[in-house]
Write a protein that holds these residues in place. Structure first.
Motif, PDB file in Angstrom:
ATOM      1  N   SER A  27      56.649  -3.088  35.995  1.00  0.00           N
ATOM      2  CA  SER A  27      57.614  -1.992  36.078  1.00  0.00           C
ATOM      3  C   SER A  27      58.340  -1.882  34.745  1.00  0.00           C
ATOM      4  O   SER A  27      58.473  -2.855  34.010  1.00  0.00           O
ATOM      5  N   PHE A  28      58.767  -0.667  34.440  1.00  0.00           N
ATOM      6  CA  PHE A  28      59.429  -0.414  33.173  1.00  0.00           C
ATOM      7  C   PHE A  28      60.375   0.764  33.298  1.00  0.00           C
ATOM      8  O   PHE A  28      60.248   1.584  34.210  1.00  0.00           O
ATOM      9  N   GLU A  29      61.344   0.812  32.392  1.00  0.00           N
ATOM     10  CA  GLU A  29      62.213   1.969  32.284  1.00  0.00           C
ATOM     11  C   GLU A  29      61.591   2.911  31.266  1.00  0.00           C
ATOM     12  O   GLU A  29      61.111   2.472  30.219  1.00  0.00           O
ATOM     13  N   VAL A  30      61.590   4.191  31.587  1.00  0.00           N
ATOM     14  CA  VAL A  30      61.015   5.178  30.679  1.00  0.00           C
ATOM     15  C   VAL A  30      61.857   5.211  29.408  1.00  0.00           C
ATOM     16  O   VAL A  30      63.066   5.444  29.469  1.00  0.00           O
ATOM     17  N   PRO A  31      61.252   4.947  28.256  1.00  0.00           N
ATOM     18  CA  PRO A  31      62.003   4.965  27.000  1.00  0.00           C
ATOM     19  C   PRO A  31      62.586   6.357  26.717  1.00  0.00           C
ATOM     20  O   PRO A  31      61.953   7.376  27.012  1.00  0.00           O
ATOM     21  N   ALA A  32      63.768   6.398  26.155  1.00  0.00           N
ATOM     22  CA  ALA A  32      64.442   7.668  25.872  1.00  0.00           C
ATOM     23  C   ALA A  32      63.618   8.567  24.958  1.00  0.00           C
ATOM     24  O   ALA A  32      63.650   9.793  25.094  1.00  0.00           O
ATOM     25  N   ARG A  83      62.486  15.629  32.604  1.00  0.00           N
ATOM     26  CA  ARG A  83      63.878  15.396  32.193  1.00  0.00           C
ATOM     27  C   ARG A  83      64.796  16.311  32.957  1.00  0.00           C
ATOM     28  O   ARG A  83      64.520  17.375  33.308  1.00  0.00           O
TER      29      ARG A  83
END
Length: 83
Positions: A27-32, A83
């Protein structure tokens, strides 16, 4: 595992543990900086020539060849970024 955004930029390129059946969870956070649109997630076993055309099964070095490659296409799953 690699996550490539809609502009074909690899925003994540990492390794993760895999179980004996080839499954994994990451799992990961979507990079800005990741572009919105249709992204792609690809995952292949680490440090293996995915499409070895020499005829050698290098997935299990020294073991009996029990796997047979059906395709050299890199496995990919789509990922929609909004977004």
């Amino acid at each position: 595992m690699t996550v490539t955004d809609a502009t074909s930029v690899a925003v994540i390129n990492t390794t993760a543990p895999m179980n004996d059946a080839g499954g994994f969870i990451y799992s990961f956070e979507v990079p800005a900086q990741m572009a919105a649109g249709e992204a792609a997630v690809t995952a292949i076993p680490f440090n293996i020539d995915w499409c070895d055309d020499t005829g050698k099964n290098n997935r299990a070095d020294g073991a009996a060849a029990t796997l047979q490659r059906a395709s050299c296409v890199t496995p990919m799953k789509p990922l929609s970024i909004t977004r």
